[in-house]
Write a protein that holds these residues in place. Structure first.
Motif, PDB file in Angstrom:
ATOM      1  N   UNK A 190       0.817  -1.199   0.000  1.00 57.37           N
ATOM      2  CA  UNK A 190       0.000   0.000   0.000  1.00 57.37           C
ATOM      3  C   UNK A 190       0.855   1.254   0.000  1.00 57.37           C
ATOM      4  N   UNK A 191       2.163   1.104  -0.217  1.00 60.59           N
ATOM      5  CA  UNK A 191       3.062   2.248  -0.123  1.00 60.59           C
ATOM      6  C   UNK A 191       2.746   3.297  -1.177  1.00 60.59           C
ATOM      7  N   UNK A 192       2.516   2.850  -2.430  1.00 62.21           N
ATOM      8  CA  UNK A 192       2.232   3.812  -3.492  1.00 62.21           C
ATOM      9  C   UNK A 192       0.939   4.563  -3.211  1.00 62.21           C
ATOM     10  N   UNK A 193      -0.054   3.863  -2.622  1.00 66.17           N
ATOM     11  CA  UNK A 193      -1.295   4.531  -2.258  1.00 66.17           C
ATOM     12  C   UNK A 193      -1.069   5.585  -1.184  1.00 66.17           C
ATOM     13  N   UNK A 194      -0.181   5.280  -0.243  1.00 62.93           N
ATOM     14  CA  UNK A 194       0.149   6.245   0.800  1.00 62.93           C
ATOM     15  C   UNK A 194       0.829   7.471   0.207  1.00 62.93           C
ATOM     16  N   UNK A 195       1.724   7.246  -0.770  1.00 65.17           N
ATOM     17  CA  UNK A 195       2.413   8.351  -1.425  1.00 65.17           C
ATOM     18  C   UNK A 195       1.418   9.277  -2.113  1.00 65.17           C
ATOM     19  N   UNK A 196       0.421   8.694  -2.776  1.00 61.85           N
ATOM     20  CA  UNK A 196      -0.605   9.487  -3.446  1.00 61.85           C
ATOM     21  C   UNK A 196      -1.410  10.276  -2.424  1.00 61.85           C
ATOM     22  N   UNK A 197      -1.785   9.630  -1.324  1.00 61.45           N
ATOM     23  CA  UNK A 197      -2.565  10.282  -0.278  1.00 61.45           C
ATOM     24  C   UNK A 197      -1.832  11.480   0.308  1.00 61.45           C
ATOM     25  N   UNK A 198      -0.520  11.345   0.480  1.00 66.42           N
ATOM     26  CA  UNK A 198       0.284  12.417   1.063  1.00 66.42           C
ATOM     27  C   UNK A 198       0.713  13.453   0.031  1.00 66.42           C
ATOM     28  N   UNK A 199       0.407  13.214  -1.240  1.00 65.47           N
ATOM     29  CA  UNK A 199       0.789  14.158  -2.284  1.00 65.47           C
ATOM     30  C   UNK A 199       2.258  14.105  -2.628  1.00 65.47           C
ATOM     31  N   UNK A 200       2.890  12.937  -2.465  1.00 68.71           N
ATOM     32  CA  UNK A 200       4.327  12.805  -2.688  1.00 68.71           C
ATOM     33  C   UNK A 200       4.640  11.978  -3.930  1.00 68.71           C
ATOM     34  N   UNK A 201       3.656  11.715  -4.784  1.00 74.15           N
ATOM     35  CA  UNK A 201       3.862  10.889  -5.958  1.00 74.15           C
ATOM     36  C   UNK A 201       4.309  11.739  -7.148  1.00 74.15           C
ATOM     37  N   UNK A 202       4.811  11.061  -8.180  1.00 76.08           N
ATOM     38  CA  UNK A 202       5.080  11.746  -9.445  1.00 76.08           C
ATOM     39  C   UNK A 202       6.507  12.182  -9.662  1.00 76.08           C
ATOM     40  N   UNK A 203       7.378  12.034  -8.669  1.00 76.36           N
ATOM     41  CA  UNK A 203       8.800  12.366  -8.820  1.00 76.36           C
ATOM     42  C   UNK A 203       9.607  11.196  -8.248  1.00 76.36           C
ATOM     43  N   UNK A 204      10.909  11.116  -8.575  1.00 78.84           N
ATOM     44  CA  UNK A 204      11.721  10.004  -8.074  1.00 78.84           C
ATOM     45  C   UNK A 204      11.663   9.891  -6.550  1.00 78.84           C
ATOM     46  N   UNK A 205      11.508   8.671  -6.069  1.00 81.97           N
ATOM     47  CA  UNK A 205      11.420   8.421  -4.625  1.00 81.97           C
ATOM     48  C   UNK A 205      12.636   8.933  -3.862  1.00 81.97           C
ATOM     49  N   UNK A 206      13.879   8.758  -4.367  1.00 85.10           N
ATOM     50  CA  UNK A 206      15.032   9.297  -3.633  1.00 85.10           C
ATOM     51  C   UNK A 206      14.947  10.809  -3.425  1.00 85.10           C
ATOM     52  N   UNK A 207      14.411  11.534  -4.400  1.00 80.39           N
ATOM     53  CA  UNK A 207      14.255  12.983  -4.266  1.00 80.39           C
ATOM     54  C   UNK A 207      13.230  13.308  -3.189  1.00 80.39           C
ATOM     55  N   UNK A 208      12.125  12.565  -3.160  1.00 79.78           N
ATOM     56  CA  UNK A 208      11.099  12.776  -2.145  1.00 79.78           C
ATOM     57  C   UNK A 208      11.669  12.556  -0.748  1.00 79.78           C
ATOM     58  N   UNK A 209      12.385  11.453  -0.570  1.00 79.63           N
ATOM     59  CA  UNK A 209      12.948  11.142   0.749  1.00 79.63           C
ATOM     60  C   UNK A 209      13.987  12.180   1.173  1.00 79.63           C
TER      61      UNK A 209
END
Length: 208
Positions: free
Chosen positions: A48-67
């Protein structure tokens, strides 16, 4: 400098100092060519990680950049909070409770700050990376790794250009664990893929 080091390497800021240091090392390794930044964003997030990312508005860019942005903002918030208020809290259990509260507040605030920053960056990564991936992955075979795949949930593994991908998948035909399927369509708002059983896909091509 002594004050900076004292705050940066004391609880609670030290938690984010370590995480931010790991992120910096990752980017340094990537820059010298020993690593590879995941340019396809969070497409390989499982469960459910990708769903959590969408919920938090953190999707659409590389994961390393988000972190990295999350750790940076959390570090800044924790550092300045401890710098200003840390001296007012006595040592002992109260200080540890204060530290846990700072960590929680810093994480929540960093999610908000990061989501605001990456919002204008999404179109850049979408234009640069997502369309080619979507075109290449259509028609790729995958293997179901979740207990089942339905119209609402499911997960599967696929190999694309030698890269192992873990994808969220959906199917109008229920699929069981380890059953083979073929990716046929992307679902942008859910960061998932429609699939059909491999036998059904092959039968359709044979009939055509």
């Amino acid at each position: 400098m002594d004050t900076f080091l004292s705050v940066a390497f004391s609880f609670p800021t030290v938690v984010f100092s370590v995480l931010l240091s790991v992120a910096i090392v990752y980017w340094l390794i990537s820059l010298i060519g020993l690593g590879d930044v995941d340019a396809d964003g969070d497409i390989d997030a499982s469960g459910d990680f990708s769903g959590l990312m969408v919920t938090l508005g953190l999707q659409g860019v590389p994961l390393p950049l988000v972190l990295t942005l999350l750790f940076l903002w959390a570090w800044l918030i924790s550092y300045f909070a401890d710098l200003v208020f840390g001296v007012l809290v006595p040592e002992g259990l109260l200080h540890w409770l204060y530290g846990v509260a700072v960590i929680a507040i810093a994480l929540i605030a960093s999610v908000f700050c990061t989501s605001v920053i990456i919002r204008p960056l999404r179109p850049l990564f979408r234009r640069a990376y997502l369309p080619p991936l979507q075109k290449r992955i259509i028609g790729t075979a995958c293997v179901v790794t979740s207990t089942t795949v339905t119209e609402k949930k499911g997960r599967a593994e696929a190999l694309l250009d030698g890269v192992h991908l873990v994808l969220q998948v959906r199917s109008h035909t229920p699929l069981a664990h380890r059953e083979r399927a073929v990716l046929i369509e992307h679902i942008p708002d859910k960061n998932a893929w429609w699939v059909v059983p491999e036998s059904e896909f092959l039968a359709g091509h044979s009939a055509g």
